[in-house]
Design a protein around this motif. Structure first.
Motif, PDB file in Angstrom:
ATOM      1  N   MET A  57       0.841  -1.192   0.000  1.00 33.14           N
ATOM      2  CA  MET A  57       0.000   0.000   0.000  1.00 33.14           C
ATOM      3  C   MET A  57       0.878   1.245   0.000  1.00 33.14           C
ATOM      4  N   TYR A  58       0.278   2.384  -0.289  1.00 29.19           N
ATOM      5  CA  TYR A  58       1.037   3.609  -0.523  1.00 29.19           C
ATOM      6  C   TYR A  58       0.943   4.562   0.669  1.00 29.19           C
ATOM      7  N   ARG A  59       2.091   5.119   1.048  1.00 27.44           N
ATOM      8  CA  ARG A  59       2.106   6.179   2.053  1.00 27.44           C
ATOM      9  C   ARG A  59       3.343   7.035   1.830  1.00 27.44           C
ATOM     10  N   LYS A  60       3.152   8.337   1.710  1.00 26.95           N
ATOM     11  CA  LYS A  60       4.248   9.275   1.496  1.00 26.95           C
ATOM     12  C   LYS A  60       4.064  10.451   2.445  1.00 26.95           C
ATOM     13  N   GLU A  61       5.095  10.753   3.215  1.00 25.32           N
ATOM     14  CA  GLU A  61       5.058  11.888   4.135  1.00 25.32           C
ATOM     15  C   GLU A  61       5.941  13.000   3.587  1.00 25.32           C
ATOM     16  N   ILE A  62       5.367  14.172   3.391  1.00 32.22           N
ATOM     17  CA  ILE A  62       6.078  15.295   2.783  1.00 32.22           C
ATOM     18  C   ILE A  62       5.698  16.587   3.517  1.00 32.22           C
ATOM     19  N   TYR A  63       6.318  17.678   3.087  1.00 37.45           N
ATOM     20  CA  TYR A  63       5.901  19.011   3.512  1.00 37.45           C
ATOM     21  C   TYR A  63       5.474  19.779   2.261  1.00 37.45           C
ATOM     22  N   VAL A  64       4.332  20.453   2.356  1.00 37.27           N
ATOM     23  CA  VAL A  64       3.943  21.426   1.344  1.00 37.27           C
ATOM     24  C   VAL A  64       4.110  22.802   1.983  1.00 37.27           C
ATOM     25  N   PHE A  65       4.003  23.838   1.174  1.00 38.99           N
ATOM     26  CA  PHE A  65       4.289  25.170   1.699  1.00 38.99           C
ATOM     27  C   PHE A  65       3.092  26.106   1.557  1.00 38.99           C
ATOM     28  N   ASP A  66       2.700  26.679   2.678  1.00 41.64           N
ATOM     29  CA  ASP A  66       1.727  27.758   2.716  1.00 41.64           C
ATOM     30  C   ASP A  66       2.531  29.052   2.772  1.00 41.64           C
ATOM     31  N   ARG A  67       2.800  29.617   1.579  1.00 37.31           N
ATOM     32  CA  ARG A  67       3.775  30.702   1.430  1.00 37.31           C
ATOM     33  C   ARG A  67       5.134  30.184   1.880  1.00 37.31           C
ATOM     34  N   GLU A  68       5.670  30.690   2.991  1.00 38.30           N
ATOM     35  CA  GLU A  68       6.986  30.245   3.440  1.00 38.30           C
ATOM     36  C   GLU A  68       6.906  29.231   4.581  1.00 38.30           C
ATOM     37  N   PRO A  77       6.278  25.616   6.123  1.00 42.68           N
ATOM     38  CA  PRO A  77       6.120  24.195   5.812  1.00 42.68           C
ATOM     39  C   PRO A  77       4.915  23.607   6.549  1.00 42.68           C
ATOM     40  N   VAL A  78       4.162  22.779   5.841  1.00 42.02           N
ATOM     41  CA  VAL A  78       2.964  22.161   6.414  1.00 42.02           C
ATOM     42  C   VAL A  78       3.068  20.647   6.240  1.00 42.02           C
ATOM     43  N   PRO A  79       3.022  19.869   7.340  1.00 43.02           N
ATOM     44  CA  PRO A  79       3.130  18.408   7.223  1.00 43.02           C
ATOM     45  C   PRO A  79       1.941  17.818   6.469  1.00 43.02           C
ATOM     46  N   THR A  80       2.250  16.929   5.550  1.00 47.56           N
ATOM     47  CA  THR A  80       1.240  16.374   4.647  1.00 47.56           C
ATOM     48  C   THR A  80       1.503  14.894   4.428  1.00 47.56           C
ATOM     49  N   VAL A  81       0.430  14.126   4.296  1.00 46.70           N
ATOM     50  CA  VAL A  81       0.532  12.689   4.054  1.00 46.70           C
ATOM     51  C   VAL A  81      -0.311  12.323   2.839  1.00 46.70           C
ATOM     52  N   ILE A  82       0.274  11.549   1.941  1.00 45.44           N
ATOM     53  CA  ILE A  82      -0.467  10.985   0.816  1.00 45.44           C
ATOM     54  C   ILE A  82      -0.553   9.485   1.058  1.00 45.44           C
ATOM     55  N   ARG A  83      -1.760   8.957   1.015  1.00 47.58           N
ATOM     56  CA  ARG A  83      -1.971   7.540   1.337  1.00 47.58           C
ATOM     57  C   ARG A  83      -3.173   7.015   0.583  1.00 47.58           C
ATOM     58  N   ASN A  84      -3.374   5.703   0.678  1.00 45.75           N
ATOM     59  CA  ASN A  84      -4.584   5.101   0.118  1.00 45.75           C
ATOM     60  C   ASN A  84      -5.778   5.450   1.009  1.00 45.75           C
ATOM     61  N   TYR A  85      -6.883   5.832   0.384  1.00 41.82           N
ATOM     62  CA  TYR A  85      -8.066   6.089   1.211  1.00 41.82           C
ATOM     63  C   TYR A  85      -8.801   4.790   1.509  1.00 41.82           C
ATOM     64  N   ARG A  86      -9.630   4.840   2.552  1.00 37.86           N
ATOM     65  CA  ARG A  86     -10.330   3.667   3.046  1.00 37.86           C
ATOM     66  C   ARG A  86     -11.775   4.038   3.385  1.00 37.86           C
ATOM     67  N   GLU A  87     -12.531   3.053   3.826  1.00 33.66           N
ATOM     68  CA  GLU A  87     -13.964   3.271   4.040  1.00 33.66           C
ATOM     69  C   GLU A  87     -14.244   4.360   5.058  1.00 33.66           C
ATOM     70  N   SER A  88     -13.430   4.494   6.070  1.00 32.82           N
ATOM     71  CA  SER A  88     -13.668   5.521   7.079  1.00 32.82           C
ATOM     72  C   SER A  88     -13.503   6.935   6.520  1.00 32.82           C
ATOM     73  N   ASP A  89     -12.950   7.061   5.327  1.00 38.04           N
ATOM     74  CA  ASP A  89     -12.754   8.370   4.705  1.00 38.04           C
ATOM     75  C   ASP A  89     -13.899   8.774   3.776  1.00 38.04           C
TER      76      ASP A  89
END
Length: 241
Positions: free
Chosen positions: A1-12, A14-26
C-alpha cells in the motif's frame, strides 16, 4: 500500500502532509470534497457515492489516493487499470470508468486511467493536486505500466466556444496564449495532450469536450527492451544446444 510523508508550503511555512490510500472511514470526507470541488453547474449525480468509493478500495486500492494536511483530508485521486490501444483512443468517461464504479478494472491492463482528481478549494494554493498526480506516477512506475491517461476538462472553453474550435482552444493553451484551469494544470504536472474528445462528459463549462492527456512511464521501454533481449539470448542458447 502507498504512504508518502512530505511538507507542502503555505507561502513560506512548511505544512506536514501525508499521501496515502483512502479507506472506508474516509468516505464521508471524500464526498464532501467532491461537493466543494465540483459545484453547479457540474452535475451533482457525478459526485461520488458510497457504493462507488467502496468499489475503488475493493477493486483497485492502489489507485485510490487521498492527501491529508494536518490530519484533514484535503483532496483525492482515483484510477483504474485498462488495456488501452493508442490506435483507437476514442471513448467517453462513462464507458472507460464504468460511470465511476470501475467494475471494468482490468488487473492486467497496460494503462492507469484517471477517474477523478479533486482538491478542496480552500487548499488549492498548496500544490496538492500536483502532489497527487506525482504520486499516481509512482503507482504507474511501481506496477510497470506503459502510461497514465485521463481526460482533462476544459472549463474555460465555454468563454471561447463562439470564437474557436476545441482543437484551436487547446492549441492556444499549449502556446501560452490562453490559460485553462485544468489543462494548464495538467501540463504543469507533466501530462501531454493526445487528442480532443467530443461528448466525453456532460460538462457545460467544457461544452462536453475533454482533452485526453497522458504521462508515459520513462522506464517502461528500457525495461521491456532488456526483457526482449534476454528472451532472444535464451532462444539462441536453446537452438545452439
Amino acid at each position: 500500500m502507498y504512504r508518502k510523508e512530505i511538507y507542502v508550503f503555505d507561502r513560506e511555512r512548511p505544512v506536514p502532509t501525508v499521501i496515502r490510500n483512502y479507506r472506508e472511514s474516509d468516505f464521508s470526507s471524500l464526498i464532501r470534497i467532491q461537493q466543494e470541488s465540483f459545484p453547479p453547474p457540474f452535475p451533482s449525480e457525478l459526485w461520488w457515492s458510497p457504493e462507488q468509493l467502496r468499489n475503488h478500495v475493493d477493486l483497485f486500492p492502489e489507485g485510490a489516493l487521498c492527501i491529508e494536511v494536518n490530519g484533514e483530508i484535503a483532496g483525492s485521486m482515483t484510477g483504474l487499470l485498462v488495456d488501452h490501444d493508442p490506435n483507437h483512443p476514442a471513448h467517453t468517461w462513462s464507458e472507460i470508468t464504468d460511470d465511476g464504479y470501475i467494475r471494468n478494472h482490468n488487473p492486467h491492463g497496460n494503462t492507469l486511467y484517471v477517474v477523478d482528481i479533486s482538491v478542496r478549494p480552500s487548499y488549492r494554493k498548496l500544490g496538492l493536486g500536483k502532489w497527487l498526480m506525482l504520486s499516481m506516477y509512482d503507482v504507474v512506475v511501481h506496477k510497470g505500466l506503459e502510461r497514465l491517461l485521463g481526460g482533462g476538462r476544459m472549463p474555460g472553453y465555454h468563454k471561447k466556444a463562439g470564437e474557436m474550435s476545441a482543437e484551436q482552444y487547446l492549441e492556444a493553451v499549449i502556446k501560452g496564449e490562453l490559460a485553462d484551469p485544468v489543462i494548464t494544470f495538467l501540463l504543469r504536472c507533466g501530462r501531454t495532450p493526445v487528442k480532443v474528445a467530443a461528448d466525453y462528459l456532460e460538462d457545460e463549462e467544457s461544452c462536453n469536450y475533454s482533452v485526453l492527456m497522458e504521462w508515459k512511464n520513462p522506464f517502461f521501454t528500457r525495461r521491456f527492451e532488456r526483457r526482449d533481449k534476454s528472451e532472444i539470448l535464451n532462444k539462441r542458447t536453446q537452438y545452439s544446444k
